[in-house]
Motif scaffolding. Structure first.
Motif, PDB file in Angstrom:
ATOM      1  N   ASP A  23       0.724  -1.115   0.019  1.00 17.77           N
ATOM      2  CA  ASP A  23      -0.031  -0.096  -0.027  1.00 17.77           C
ATOM      3  C   ASP A  23       0.901   1.149   0.062  1.00 17.77           C
ATOM      4  N   SER A  24       1.097   1.930  -1.064  1.00  8.55           N
ATOM      5  CA  SER A  24       2.024   2.880  -1.383  1.00  8.55           C
ATOM      6  C   SER A  24       1.741   4.219  -0.315  1.00  8.55           C
ATOM      7  N   SER A  25       0.453   4.699   0.077  1.00  3.77           N
ATOM      8  CA  SER A  25       0.207   5.571   0.843  1.00  3.77           C
ATOM      9  C   SER A  25       0.568   5.153   2.506  1.00  3.77           C
ATOM     10  N   ALA A  26       0.358   3.945   2.808  1.00  2.00           N
ATOM     11  CA  ALA A  26       0.577   3.675   4.194  1.00  2.00           C
ATOM     12  C   ALA A  26       2.116   3.436   4.123  1.00  2.00           C
ATOM     13  N   ARG A  27       2.629   3.038   3.122  1.00  2.00           N
ATOM     14  CA  ARG A  27       4.180   2.720   3.069  1.00  2.00           C
ATOM     15  C   ARG A  27       4.849   4.228   3.073  1.00  2.00           C
ATOM     16  N   GLU A  28       4.598   4.992   2.432  1.00  2.00           N
ATOM     17  CA  GLU A  28       5.147   6.340   2.412  1.00  2.00           C
ATOM     18  C   GLU A  28       4.853   7.370   3.414  1.00  2.00           C
ATOM     19  N   SER A  29       3.578   7.174   4.203  1.00  2.00           N
ATOM     20  CA  SER A  29       3.385   7.840   5.389  1.00  2.00           C
ATOM     21  C   SER A  29       4.125   7.121   6.763  1.00  2.00           C
ATOM     22  N   THR A  30       4.201   6.013   6.697  1.00  2.00           N
ATOM     23  CA  THR A  30       5.061   5.195   7.671  1.00  2.00           C
ATOM     24  C   THR A  30       6.359   5.534   7.558  1.00  2.00           C
ATOM     25  N   LYS A  31       7.040   5.585   6.311  1.00  2.00           N
ATOM     26  CA  LYS A  31       8.484   5.832   6.090  1.00  2.00           C
ATOM     27  C   LYS A  31       8.674   7.305   6.553  1.00  2.00           C
ATOM     28  N   LYS A  32       7.999   8.358   6.439  1.00  2.00           N
ATOM     29  CA  LYS A  32       8.069   9.786   6.799  1.00  2.00           C
ATOM     30  C   LYS A  32       8.111   9.748   8.309  1.00  2.00           C
ATOM     31  N   CYS A  33       7.164   9.045   8.876  1.00  2.00           N
ATOM     32  CA  CYS A  33       7.102   9.138  10.427  1.00  2.00           C
ATOM     33  C   CYS A  33       8.342   8.475  10.858  1.00  2.00           C
ATOM     34  N   ILE A  34       8.888   7.401  10.281  1.00  2.00           N
ATOM     35  CA  ILE A  34      10.050   7.049  11.076  1.00  2.00           C
ATOM     36  C   ILE A  34      11.398   7.799  10.761  1.00  2.00           C
ATOM     37  N   GLU A  35      11.219   8.151   9.547  1.00  2.00           N
ATOM     38  CA  GLU A  35      12.278   9.108   9.192  1.00  2.00           C
ATOM     39  C   GLU A  35      12.488  10.477  10.072  1.00  2.00           C
ATOM     40  N   TYR A  36      11.184  10.885  10.453  1.00  2.00           N
ATOM     41  CA  TYR A  36      11.207  12.116  11.138  1.00  2.00           C
ATOM     42  C   TYR A  36      11.810  11.721  12.504  1.00  2.00           C
ATOM     43  N   HIS A  37      11.549  10.542  12.915  1.00  2.00           N
ATOM     44  CA  HIS A  37      12.411  10.275  14.276  1.00  2.00           C
ATOM     45  C   HIS A  37      14.030   9.965  13.982  1.00  2.00           C
ATOM     46  N   SER A  38      14.478  10.193  12.944  1.00  2.00           N
ATOM     47  CA  SER A  38      15.952  10.090  12.586  1.00  2.00           C
ATOM     48  C   SER A  38      16.512   8.731  12.221  1.00  2.00           C
ATOM     49  N   TYR A  39      15.659   8.031  11.910  1.00  2.00           N
ATOM     50  CA  TYR A  39      16.044   6.551  11.249  1.00  2.00           C
ATOM     51  C   TYR A  39      16.317   6.689   9.953  1.00  2.00           C
ATOM     52  N   SER A  40      17.175   5.790   9.175  1.00  2.00           N
ATOM     53  CA  SER A  40      17.469   5.725   7.861  1.00  2.00           C
ATOM     54  C   SER A  40      16.440   4.684   7.349  1.00  2.00           C
ATOM     55  N   VAL A  41      15.498   5.060   6.453  1.00  2.00           N
ATOM     56  CA  VAL A  41      14.564   3.944   6.134  1.00  2.00           C
ATOM     57  C   VAL A  41      14.715   3.580   4.502  1.00  2.00           C
ATOM     58  N   THR A  42      14.649   2.356   4.077  1.00  2.00           N
ATOM     59  CA  THR A  42      14.611   2.121   2.699  1.00  2.00           C
ATOM     60  C   THR A  42      13.237   1.527   2.455  1.00  2.00           C
ATOM     61  N   SER A  43      12.471   1.694   1.541  1.00  2.00           N
ATOM     62  CA  SER A  43      11.305   1.098   1.208  1.00  2.00           C
ATOM     63  C   SER A  43      11.031   0.363   0.117  1.00  2.00           C
ATOM     64  N   ALA A  44      10.197  -0.891   0.136  1.00  2.00           N
ATOM     65  CA  ALA A  44      10.028  -1.740  -0.956  1.00  2.00           C
ATOM     66  C   ALA A  44       8.459  -2.082  -1.106  1.00  2.00           C
ATOM     67  N   GLU A  45       8.043  -2.022  -2.308  1.00  2.00           N
ATOM     68  CA  GLU A  45       6.671  -2.243  -2.509  1.00  2.00           C
ATOM     69  C   GLU A  45       5.950  -3.570  -2.653  1.00  2.00           C
ATOM     70  N   SER A  46       7.190  -4.588  -2.493  1.00  2.00           N
ATOM     71  CA  SER A  46       6.726  -5.731  -2.671  1.00  2.00           C
ATOM     72  C   SER A  46       7.909  -6.695  -2.031  1.00  2.00           C
ATOM     73  N   VAL A  47       7.367  -8.005  -1.447  1.00  2.00           N
ATOM     74  CA  VAL A  47       8.314  -8.929  -0.809  1.00  2.00           C
ATOM     75  C   VAL A  47       9.603  -9.152  -1.887  1.00  2.00           C
ATOM     76  N   LEU A  48       9.369  -9.474  -3.076  1.00  2.00           N
ATOM     77  CA  LEU A  48      10.150  -9.884  -4.165  1.00  2.00           C
ATOM     78  C   LEU A  48      11.445  -8.517  -4.197  1.00  2.00           C
ATOM     79  N   GLN A  49      10.731  -7.298  -4.364  1.00  2.00           N
ATOM     80  CA  GLN A  49      11.721  -6.131  -4.300  1.00  2.00           C
ATOM     81  C   GLN A  49      12.654  -6.068  -2.809  1.00  2.00           C
ATOM     82  N   ALA A  50      11.876  -6.552  -1.806  1.00  2.00           N
ATOM     83  CA  ALA A  50      12.554  -6.253  -0.621  1.00  2.00           C
ATOM     84  C   ALA A  50      13.736  -7.532  -0.492  1.00  2.00           C
ATOM     85  N   LEU A  51      13.458  -8.713  -1.087  1.00  2.00           N
ATOM     86  CA  LEU A  51      14.344  -9.757  -1.072  1.00  2.00           C
ATOM     87  C   LEU A  51      15.706  -9.248  -1.997  1.00  2.00           C
TER      88      LEU A  51
END
Length: 185
Positions: A23-51
């Motif tokens: 879910d691109s909107s959930a992924r991006e909003s979660t990523k922004k929230c985590i990055e806001y707390h100073s963590y480095s985040v890489t996101s993937a839209e699928s398990v295959l991309q993540a692997l």
């Protein structure tokens, strides 16, 4: 976060998190929230991309939705466990059933969070996962150092034993020669 060993503050920007959600909107909003707390985040839209990403880069934590096309978060967790059993994986899902929670626990998920989740709950889980990862890495390093020390000491003892055995053989040889010399007199 504090490094318990040195009591230093851990630089959150050095903590790398892989976030997986179709879910691109959930992924991006979660990523922004985590990055806001100073963590480095890489996101993937699928398990295959993540692997694919995991094969090329290491992470301190993986955060993944359970319900995704192609492969579930539980199956993804199983694959991660084969790659790095000590890598903390936080799973989340909006369809929280007892079966999902049981499967997450059975397959060693670090945490299981229900969507929509409270950001503070997710951040606490990330902090616990960071500490868990740090302690696992310290344990792994300690075991390696211990194994190396045991191997080195074993080699040294083996060498010393060989020297003693050779000295004993030499002593026996000399005693035999002295005995033969006495017999000849």
């Amino acid at each position: 976060l504090k490094d318990a060993k040195n009591n230093n503050i851990i630089d959150k920007k050095k903590i790398s998190i892989l976030l997986v959600d179709d879910d691109s909107s959930a992924r991006e909003s979660t990523k922004k929230c985590i990055e806001y707390h100073s963590y480095s985040v890489t996101s993937a839209e699928s398990v295959l991309q993540a692997l694919d990403i995991l094969n090329n880069k290491s992470f301190d934590i993986v955060i993944s939705d359970i319900n995704m096309p192609c492969m579930s978060g539980i199956d993804f967790l199983k694959k991660i466990n084969k790659i790095d059993h000590d890598l903390p994986v936080i799973l989340y899902s909006g369809d929280v059933g007892v079966d999902s929670a049981i499967q997450a626990v059975v397959n060693h998920a670090f945490d299981f969070i229900q969507k929509p989740f409270d950001l503070h709950c997710l951040l606490r889980s990330i902090e616990r996962a960071v500490e868990h990862r740090r302690l696992k890495l310290i344990e792994k390093q300690y075991k390696k150092t211990l194994e190396d020390t045991v191997e080195k000491r074993t080699f040294e003892l083996s060498e010393a034993l060989n020297k003693v055995n050779n000295s004993n053989k030499d002593l026996i040889q000399r005693l035999l020669m002295a005995a033969e010399y006495r017999d000849d007199d």
